[in-house]
Design a protein around this motif. Structure first.
Motif, short mmCIF file in Angstrom:
data_model
loop_
_atom_site.label_atom_id
_atom_site.label_comp_id
_atom_site.label_asym_id
_atom_site.label_seq_id
_atom_site.Cartn_x
_atom_site.Cartn_y
_atom_site.Cartn_z
N HIS A 500 0.73 -1.49 0.11
CA HIS A 500 0.07 0.04 0.08
C HIS A 500 0.95 1.34 -0.01
O HIS A 500 0.47 2.33 -0.15
CB HIS A 500 -0.91 -0.17 1.09
CG HIS A 500 -1.79 -1.15 1.28
ND1 HIS A 500 -2.85 -1.13 0.30
CD2 HIS A 500 -1.75 -2.48 1.81
CE1 HIS A 500 -3.56 -2.55 0.51
NE2 HIS A 500 -2.96 -3.03 1.63
N THR A 501 2.11 0.98 0.42
CA THR A 501 2.96 2.34 0.27
C THR A 501 3.48 2.63 -1.14
O THR A 501 3.68 1.60 -1.97
CB THR A 501 4.21 2.07 1.39
OG1 THR A 501 4.98 1.01 1.10
CG2 THR A 501 3.63 2.04 2.80
N ALA A 502 4.15 3.90 -1.23
CA ALA A 502 4.65 4.19 -2.61
C ALA A 502 5.93 3.65 -2.59
O ALA A 502 6.82 4.02 -1.90
CB ALA A 502 4.39 5.62 -2.77
N LEU A 503 6.19 2.73 -3.58
CA LEU A 503 7.57 2.12 -3.69
C LEU A 503 7.88 2.29 -5.48
O LEU A 503 6.88 1.82 -6.12
CB LEU A 503 7.46 0.65 -3.37
CG LEU A 503 8.81 -0.14 -3.44
CD1 LEU A 503 9.80 0.69 -2.45
CD2 LEU A 503 8.78 -1.53 -2.98
N VAL A 504 9.16 2.86 -5.65
CA VAL A 504 9.30 2.98 -7.14
C VAL A 504 10.85 2.45 -7.38
O VAL A 504 11.57 2.33 -6.43
CB VAL A 504 9.59 4.56 -7.30
CG1 VAL A 504 10.07 4.76 -8.71
CG2 VAL A 504 8.11 5.45 -7.03
N ASN A 505 10.84 1.73 -8.37
CA ASN A 505 12.25 1.28 -8.90
C ASN A 505 13.15 2.26 -9.42
O ASN A 505 12.73 3.00 -10.32
CB ASN A 505 11.69 0.03 -10.08
CG ASN A 505 12.92 -0.51 -10.44
OD1 ASN A 505 14.11 -0.17 -10.76
ND2 ASN A 505 12.88 -1.93 -10.72
N ARG A 506 14.53 2.47 -8.75
CA ARG A 506 15.11 3.31 -9.07
C ARG A 506 15.66 3.33 -10.61
O ARG A 506 16.24 4.45 -11.03
CB ARG A 506 16.51 3.21 -8.11
CG ARG A 506 16.12 3.41 -6.56
CD ARG A 506 17.50 3.23 -5.82
NE ARG A 506 16.97 3.60 -4.35
CZ ARG A 506 18.03 3.47 -3.30
NH1 ARG A 506 19.34 3.13 -3.84
NH2 ARG A 506 17.90 3.70 -2.07
N GLY A 509 11.95 3.88 -12.71
CA GLY A 509 11.31 4.79 -12.21
C GLY A 509 9.85 4.48 -12.19
O GLY A 509 8.81 5.18 -11.80
N ARG A 510 9.32 3.24 -12.60
CA ARG A 510 8.22 2.47 -12.50
C ARG A 510 7.65 2.21 -11.13
O ARG A 510 8.57 1.42 -10.15
CB ARG A 510 8.21 1.17 -13.31
CG ARG A 510 6.63 0.71 -13.51
CD ARG A 510 6.85 -0.52 -14.35
NE ARG A 510 7.89 -1.46 -14.02
CZ ARG A 510 7.53 -2.56 -13.06
NH1 ARG A 510 6.09 -2.70 -12.76
NH2 ARG A 510 8.39 -3.49 -12.85
N ARG A 511 6.51 2.73 -10.74
CA ARG A 511 6.01 2.23 -9.38
C ARG A 511 5.77 0.63 -9.11
O ARG A 511 5.29 0.10 -9.97
CB ARG A 511 4.58 3.06 -9.23
CG ARG A 511 3.98 2.84 -7.79
CD ARG A 511 2.70 3.55 -7.50
NE ARG A 511 2.18 3.48 -6.31
CZ ARG A 511 1.70 2.34 -5.75
NH1 ARG A 511 1.25 1.31 -6.49
NH2 ARG A 511 1.22 2.28 -4.47
N VAL A 512 6.40 0.29 -8.12
CA VAL A 512 6.19 -1.10 -8.01
C VAL A 512 4.84 -1.36 -7.07
O VAL A 512 4.72 -1.09 -5.85
CB VAL A 512 7.35 -1.67 -7.10
CG1 VAL A 512 7.24 -3.10 -6.81
CG2 VAL A 512 8.67 -1.31 -7.75
N PRO A 513 3.91 -2.07 -7.56
CA PRO A 513 2.78 -2.23 -6.68
C PRO A 513 2.82 -3.58 -5.68
O PRO A 513 2.02 -3.72 -5.08
CB PRO A 513 1.52 -2.58 -7.90
CG PRO A 513 2.42 -3.22 -8.90
CD PRO A 513 3.76 -2.47 -9.23
N SER A 514 3.80 -4.39 -6.09
CA SER A 514 3.74 -5.59 -5.31
C SER A 514 4.99 -6.10 -5.13
O SER A 514 6.02 -5.98 -5.99
CB SER A 514 2.86 -6.74 -5.94
OG SER A 514 3.15 -7.27 -7.42
N VAL A 515 5.47 -6.76 -4.10
CA VAL A 515 6.88 -7.44 -3.84
C VAL A 515 6.82 -8.86 -3.70
O VAL A 515 5.86 -9.32 -2.59
CB VAL A 515 7.41 -6.88 -2.89
CG1 VAL A 515 8.72 -7.36 -2.44
CG2 VAL A 515 7.91 -5.29 -2.98
N ALA A 516 7.63 -9.54 -4.44
CA ALA A 516 7.69 -11.01 -3.99
C ALA A 516 9.07 -11.30 -3.12
O ALA A 516 10.09 -10.90 -3.29
CB ALA A 516 7.97 -11.96 -5.29
N LYS A 517 8.82 -12.02 -2.00
CA LYS A 517 9.99 -12.18 -1.14
C LYS A 517 10.54 -13.51 -1.10
O LYS A 517 9.93 -14.41 -1.47
CB LYS A 517 9.44 -11.83 0.19
CG LYS A 517 9.17 -10.35 0.52
CD LYS A 517 8.45 -10.09 1.95
CE LYS A 517 7.95 -8.65 2.24
NZ LYS A 517 7.33 -8.45 3.56
#
Length: 553
Positions: A500-506, A509-517
């Motif tokens: 839910h937080t704003a996370l951007v690929n450096r 520059g694309r916003r990352v909507p989800s993360v796989a761990k």
């Protein structure tokens, strides 16, 4: 004879993610519970004078010693060195164990060729246990999904004796309203002859007696990766690196000792083979060949020179032969294009194959070998076999007739997993860099039984890089896939979760909507990992003297 319909496994593009950004290593840990085993784990004896192929090692020596219960998802089971079946459960954040059944001791003769014992659950209140030798036990367990996890000790319903020196129990299911069981087991004696026999048997248990009311078998050349039976008991599924089919009478190849000759395969492509029989000495006799769909006979005059069963079918109408200058030339047209022949006649190496075919045979014998980083680009060409198939058989008049099949080719078989209690296991295959989970849909039997249900992004690439991988499985919810190495580590890969937080690929520059761990479970021991079971709430990992449970909640 039923005609086989070949279907293509078509991935659902909506379940694929070409923009998957990889797994991010997480340092988060999971609560761990540990319990010392009351007695050492059973480990199968390995005769020093016996040689095993890689497929046999994976099935018989590297098998998962921890048995899961897909009907309750609360308990796991193992067999100790005294042949006692033990239940491990987690209650109020504590692990506990209890003995539920004791397998009668084997005789010295039976123990010498016995395979590992197996525990398979047929329904919510029944189980089938094999001692790995000649006996199968049908048991009433009580409803294991209750808080007390079933009866304190399991009740023996009946015992079935098999006329085999050893068997490996693959699958069991209860059909109908009564104690009607369908079991599928693999016989030991055929494995040592490069022939694997899967036997389907229907058993009625009544008044303490077990009666076999029907059965059938199919044979293949490699140990299967997945075996299952549908809820009606009519359909058998087999996924393996070589196809299974009807048993044919044993036919031995004939090679003449009176006529001196050499036979070589000059050329082989996707559709045909070119053979040459060169005869020594002077003779006025003319060599000829009788080419049938599954057999080859070569004669010099009236003298039989070479005969036997072909390794695969040919089209006799398109095959040709010619004889000149003491050389008989044959052109065999394959009925299965793309299949690489490593020999011409079953059980006979009289015909010398080109070096590349021999190399291909060695690669095929290695099965699903691990690859290092430099070899990853070759995985799709080498991890699968030209013979790999996923087959569906139907029981027709006490015989198993193939009705549907899919050629897997380079789609390496990774693992199988029951995702819904009472349903057949789903099969996970490697498709390029991804790992795709395919489920069997009963409403589409038998025309189009397999559907793409889930994708583990980039896991096909990830698992190929793990040289020490031993077990692979996933949770029934498919939210997490686990890879156990031979010792010390279990690697967990979680499917992408929305953030839910704003996370951007450096970089992009694309916003990352989800993360796989990615998570790492480490163990301070060099003991080999003997088993692993993944549930939605817990992951159980078994060693020789201890079992660990990691809470995923």
């Amino acid at each position: 004879m039923c005609s086989v319909s070949f279907v293509e496994l078509k991935p659902n593009s909506a379940l694929l993610d070409p923009n998957f950004d990889g797994y991010k290593l997480s340092l988060d840990g999971f609560p761990r519970l540990s319990l010392d085993l009351p007695s050492p784990l059973y480990t199968p004896p390995v005769p020093s004078d016996m040689k095993y192929s890689y497929a046999e090692c994976r099935t018989f020596l590297l098998f998962n010693s921890l048995f899961e219960d897909s009907f309750s998802l609360n308990c796991v089971y193992f067999v100790d060195a005294s042949f006692r079946v033990n239940q491990v459960s987690c209650v109020f954040s504590q692990l506990s164990t209890r003995q539920v059944f004791t397998i009668p001791a084997l005789t010295q003769e039976s123990a010498s060729c016995a395979l590992p014992p197996r525990v398979v659950f047929s329904s919510t209140d029944t189980a089938v246990v094999s001692n790995g030798a000649q006996s199968v036990y049908f048991l009433e367990t009580g409803y294991r999904s209750k808080p007390d996890h079933g009866n304190p000790s399991w009740n023996l319903l009946s015992k079935l004796d098999l006329s085999l020196p050893g068997c490996f129990l693959w699958y069991s299911i209860c059909v109908g309203e009564h104690r009607d069981f369908v079991i599928v087991y693999e016989s030991f004696e055929h494995c040592k002859k490069e022939r694997v026999r899967l036997t389907y048997e229907r058993v009625v248990v009544k008044s303490g007696l077990s009666t076999s009311v029907g059965g059938a078998s199919v044979v293949g050349r490699s140990c299967p990766d997945m075996v299952s039976v549908d809820a009606t008991g009519l359909y058998l599924q087999v996924a393996a690196n070589s196809p299974f089919g009807q048993d044919s009478p044993e036919t031995s190849a004939f090679v003449s000792t009176q006529v001196k000759f050499t036979a070589i395969c000059v050329e082989q492509d996707h559709t045909s083979l070119s053979l040459q029989y060169k005869f020594e000495g002077e003779s006025t006799d003319i060599a000829s060949a009788e080419i049938e769909k599954k057999s080859l006979t070569v004669k010099l005059g009236e003298t039989l020179v070479h005969s036997g069963t072909l390794v695969d079918s040919v089209d006799p109408n398109q095959c040709t032969s010619s004889f000149a200058d003491s050389v008989l030339t044959l052109a065999l047209v394959k009925e299965t294009p793309g299949l690489t022949w490593t020999r011409v006649v079953e059980g006979d190496d009289t015909v010398q194959m080109p070096a590349e075919e021999k190399d291909a045979a060695e690669v095929g014998a290695e099965g699903d070998k691990p690859f290092n980083v430099e070899e990853l680009e070759l995985c799709d060409d080498m991890s699968g076999s030209d013979l790999s198939q996923w087959q569906l058989f139907r029981l027709v008049d006490d015989s198993l007739q193939p009705v549907t099949a899919s050629r897997l080719h380079s789609h390496e078989i990774l693992f199988s997993r029951v995702t819904l209690a009472g349903e057949q296991p789903s099969l996970c295959l490697r498709h390029d860099v991804d790992a795709l989970l395919w489920e069997t849909t009963t409403e589409n039997l038998p025309s189009n039984p397999w559907q793409h249900a889930m994708t583990f992004h980039a896991f096909g690439y990830v698992q190929a890089s793990k040289r020490d991988r031993k077990f692979i499985s996933c949770t029934p919810s498919c939210q997490l896939v686990a890879l156990a190495e031979c010792s010390r580590r279990v690697l967990l890969y979680q499917r992408p979760e929305h953030i839910h937080t704003a996370l951007v690929n450096r970089n992009t520059g694309r916003r990352v909507p989800s993360v796989a761990k990615q998570f790492v479970l480490s163990f301070d021991t060099n003991q080999p990992i003997q088993g692993m079971v993944c549930y939605n709430d817990y992951i159980y990992v078994l060693f020789d003297n201890v079992v660990h449970a990691f809470c995923l909640l």
